[in-house]
Design a protein around this motif. Structure first.
Motif, PDB file in Angstrom:
ATOM      1  N   ARG A   2       0.811  -1.198   0.000  1.00 42.21           N
ATOM      2  CA  ARG A   2       0.000   0.000   0.000  1.00 42.21           C
ATOM      3  C   ARG A   2       0.857   1.266   0.000  1.00 42.21           C
ATOM      4  NH1 ARG A   2      -4.907  -1.498   4.307  1.00 42.21           N
ATOM      5  NH2 ARG A   2      -5.714  -3.267   3.123  1.00 42.21           N
ATOM      6  N   THR A   3       2.036   1.220   0.608  1.00 41.33           N
ATOM      7  CA  THR A   3       2.892   2.385   0.658  1.00 41.33           C
ATOM      8  C   THR A   3       3.497   2.637  -0.713  1.00 41.33           C
ATOM      9  OG1 THR A   3       3.426   1.883   2.958  1.00 41.33           O
ATOM     10  CG2 THR A   3       4.848   3.445   1.819  1.00 41.33           C
ATOM     11  N   ARG A   4       3.354   3.874  -1.202  1.00 38.90           N
ATOM     12  CA  ARG A   4       3.878   4.203  -2.516  1.00 38.90           C
ATOM     13  C   ARG A   4       5.394   4.319  -2.463  1.00 38.90           C
ATOM     14  NH1 ARG A   4       1.039   9.331  -5.007  1.00 38.90           N
ATOM     15  NH2 ARG A   4       2.543   8.758  -6.640  1.00 38.90           N
ATOM     16  N   LEU A   5       6.029   3.913  -3.552  1.00 37.21           N
ATOM     17  CA  LEU A   5       7.473   4.071  -3.639  1.00 37.21           C
ATOM     18  C   LEU A   5       7.807   5.541  -3.821  1.00 37.21           C
ATOM     19  CD1 LEU A   5       8.360   1.092  -6.000  1.00 37.21           C
ATOM     20  CD2 LEU A   5       8.949   1.291  -3.582  1.00 37.21           C
ATOM     21  N   PRO A   6       8.859   6.034  -3.159  1.00 34.26           N
ATOM     22  CA  PRO A   6       9.255   7.441  -3.326  1.00 34.26           C
ATOM     23  C   PRO A   6       9.701   7.734  -4.756  1.00 34.26           C
ATOM     24  CG  PRO A   6      10.267   6.471  -1.373  1.00 34.26           C
ATOM     25  CD  PRO A   6       9.650   5.346  -2.145  1.00 34.26           C
ATOM     26  N   ARG A   7       9.611   9.000  -5.150  1.00 30.78           N
ATOM     27  CA  ARG A   7       9.960   9.420  -6.504  1.00 30.78           C
ATOM     28  C   ARG A   7      11.396   9.018  -6.849  1.00 30.78           C
ATOM     29  NH1 ARG A   7       9.406  13.510 -10.526  1.00 30.78           N
ATOM     30  NH2 ARG A   7      11.451  14.326 -11.141  1.00 30.78           N
ATOM     31  N   THR A   8      12.324   9.217  -5.900  1.00 27.13           N
ATOM     32  CA  THR A   8      13.728   8.899  -6.183  1.00 27.13           C
ATOM     33  C   THR A   8      13.905   7.428  -6.518  1.00 27.13           C
ATOM     34  OG1 THR A   8      14.558  10.693  -4.783  1.00 27.13           O
ATOM     35  CG2 THR A   8      16.062   8.865  -5.208  1.00 27.13           C
ATOM     36  N   VAL A   9      13.223   6.546  -5.794  1.00 33.43           N
ATOM     37  CA  VAL A   9      13.319   5.111  -6.055  1.00 33.43           C
ATOM     38  C   VAL A   9      12.747   4.786  -7.434  1.00 33.43           C
ATOM     39  CG1 VAL A   9      12.591   2.830  -5.271  1.00 33.43           C
ATOM     40  CG2 VAL A   9      13.230   4.565  -3.600  1.00 33.43           C
ATOM     41  N   VAL A  10      11.629   5.412  -7.783  1.00 40.54           N
ATOM     42  CA  VAL A  10      11.007   5.175  -9.090  1.00 40.54           C
ATOM     43  C   VAL A  10      11.947   5.611 -10.214  1.00 40.54           C
ATOM     44  CG1 VAL A  10       9.102   5.835 -10.603  1.00 40.54           C
ATOM     45  CG2 VAL A  10       8.664   5.352  -8.189  1.00 40.54           C
ATOM     46  N   ILE A  11      12.541   6.809 -10.085  1.00 41.20           N
ATOM     47  CA  ILE A  11      13.444   7.319 -11.128  1.00 41.20           C
ATOM     48  C   ILE A  11      14.687   6.445 -11.237  1.00 41.20           C
ATOM     49  CG2 ILE A  11      14.904   9.250 -11.821  1.00 41.20           C
ATOM     50  CD1 ILE A  11      11.970   9.744 -12.299  1.00 41.20           C
ATOM     51  N   LEU A  12      15.256   6.039 -10.107  1.00 45.73           N
ATOM     52  CA  LEU A  12      16.444   5.180 -10.151  1.00 45.73           C
ATOM     53  C   LEU A  12      16.135   3.844 -10.818  1.00 45.73           C
ATOM     54  CD1 LEU A  12      18.066   5.844  -6.652  1.00 45.73           C
ATOM     55  CD2 LEU A  12      18.996   6.477  -8.882  1.00 45.73           C
ATOM     56  N   GLY A  13      14.932   3.345 -10.614  1.00 48.41           N
ATOM     57  CA  GLY A  13      14.546   2.123 -11.306  1.00 48.41           C
ATOM     58  C   GLY A  13      14.504   2.322 -12.812  1.00 48.41           C
TER      59      GLY A  13
END
Length: 400
Positions: A2-13
């Motif tokens: 349920r917890t959204r991934l932070p923007r930094t984690v999404v971009i690094l992916g």
């Protein structure tokens, strides 16, 4: 989750997705370059992959430590690493002999050495502890997803455009540039509260300064790496069994698709079950898979074994990195990931050489079987020292 991934984690992916898209247009072609025109064999492949990883490992420790010394400012080091790799990699097709390819591959891994520990620490800085395994699983899933698309793109270009291998390798510069631009303009580092407040000094860069569970984990992981020879040997085995260039690239895509399919799910599973049980399952499956690789004699059985190997390997990749974050203090995350990458990298040279020498002397079945036995021993050591009930609870809560 349920917890959204932070923007930094999404971009690094996404950065890893495009970088691996570029990388995997090149890496699966290395064994084919060696056997087709560079007069190389299993020993040369083991030396190239082993030396390249070992060179990178020392830089990973330095760059992780440096990012801690800079107060957690890690983006610059990661950007330099991605930039260097994507500058050097398109030149692989110009190598006229395997020692030149060794130098270029080492330079590519220098870039990996600069970026890996700071990037992994950026993920740990950004993700809440309760979804740390999920965050690393997401990152590894996109990394492997890029590898799938990269190998498929290379296969498509070779099959339909009939371009020579050097031109296919040169095309990898396009997604590589996109990865660099995405990191440069998609991530903004902001000062964390722990950076603004007075913090205790970073411990000295000594093995003895690591916690006892961390040292034990890294030693067992280093032993396991002796079994974890480069996956490009699977492609060399495919070549022995008669698979052509396009079929080998499709096999590589299958491997990375399998890892991508279970990466995010396995990371979330590690958050719920605890990291050690997922790690133990992955290592045990690795051992069985390599023992099976030693027995396959037909292309279809090689493909089936590769699929099963990829599914279990992808499942445990997030847990492996999340354990490092669990063991590390916030102020030394970069250093902890540097030690992690150093330990796995230092073992890469003997792992690659041992695998290649056994292959050349006794054949591929003996090499894969030896790796399977070593992996089984490592899994037993992990079970004895790091997967007891107390360890499972502590690591799941981030308390070790």
């Amino acid at each position: 989750m349920r917890t959204r991934l932070p923007r930094t984690v999404v971009i690094l992916g996404l950065v890893s997705f495009f970088n691996d898209l570029a990388s995997e247009m090149v890496v699966p072609l290395i064994p084919l370059l060696l056997v087709s025109g560079l007069q190389g064999g299993p020993v040369a492949l083991g030396l190239i992959e082993g030396v390249a990883e070992a060179v990178a490992s020392w830089l990973k420790l330095w760059s992780g430590r440096r990012s801690d010394w800079l107060g957690g400012r890690r983006k610059g080091l990661a950007l330099a690493g991605y930039g260097l790799s994507n500058l050097v990699r398109p030149l692989f097709g110009l190598a006229g002999a395997w020692p030149v390819l060794l130098l270029l591959r080492s330079a590519d891994r220098v870039g990996k050495g600069l970026r890996s520990a700071p990037r992994d620490a950026l993920v740990a800085d950004s993700a809440p502890p309760q979804i740390m395994g999920y965050a690393y699983g997401y990152h590894r899933a996109l990394d492997n997803g890029g590898a799938v698309l990269g190998s498929l793109a290379a296969a498509a270009v070779i099959y339909w455009a009939a371009l020579p291998l050097p031109q296919v390798i040169a095309l990898s510069a396009l997604p590589g540039l996109l990865a660099v631009l995405l990191l440069a303009f998609g991530i903004r580092e902001t000062a964390r509260a722990s950076q603004q407040a007075a913090r205790p000094p970073i411990p000295k860069l000594r093995w003895s300064c690591l916690s006892r569970p961390m040292r034990r984990y890294l030693l067992i992981l280093g032993f396991f790496t002796l079994a974890r020879a480069s996956e490009t040997f699977i492609l060399l085995r495919a070549h022995e069994l008669g698979l052509g260039v396009v079929a080998a690239l499709l096999l590589w895509a299958l491997l990375n698709f399998a890892k991508a399919a279970t990466g995010q799910w396995g990371g979330g599973l590690a958050d719920r079950w605890g990291r050690p049980p997922v790690m133990l399952l992955g290592w045990a499956a690795f051992a069985l898979s390599f023992l099976a690789f030693g027995q396959v004699q037909q292309a279809w059985s090689l493909c089936l074994t590769t699929l099963l190997y990829g599914l279990f390997t992808g499942m445990s990749e997030g847990a492996e990195r999340a354990l490092v974050s669990d063991f590390a203090r916030e102020s030394e995350r970069g250093t902890a990931f540097g030690w992690y990458h150093l330990m796995t990298g230092v073992a890469a040279i003997p792992a690659g050489l041992l695998f290649g020498l056994v292959w050349q002397a006794r054949g591929a079945p003996a090499a894969f079987s030896l790796a399977g036995v070593l992996a089984a021993l490592a899994a037993i050591l992990f079970w004895l020292h790091l997967s007891g009930p107390a360890s499972r609870v502590a690591v799941r809560r981030g308390g070790l």
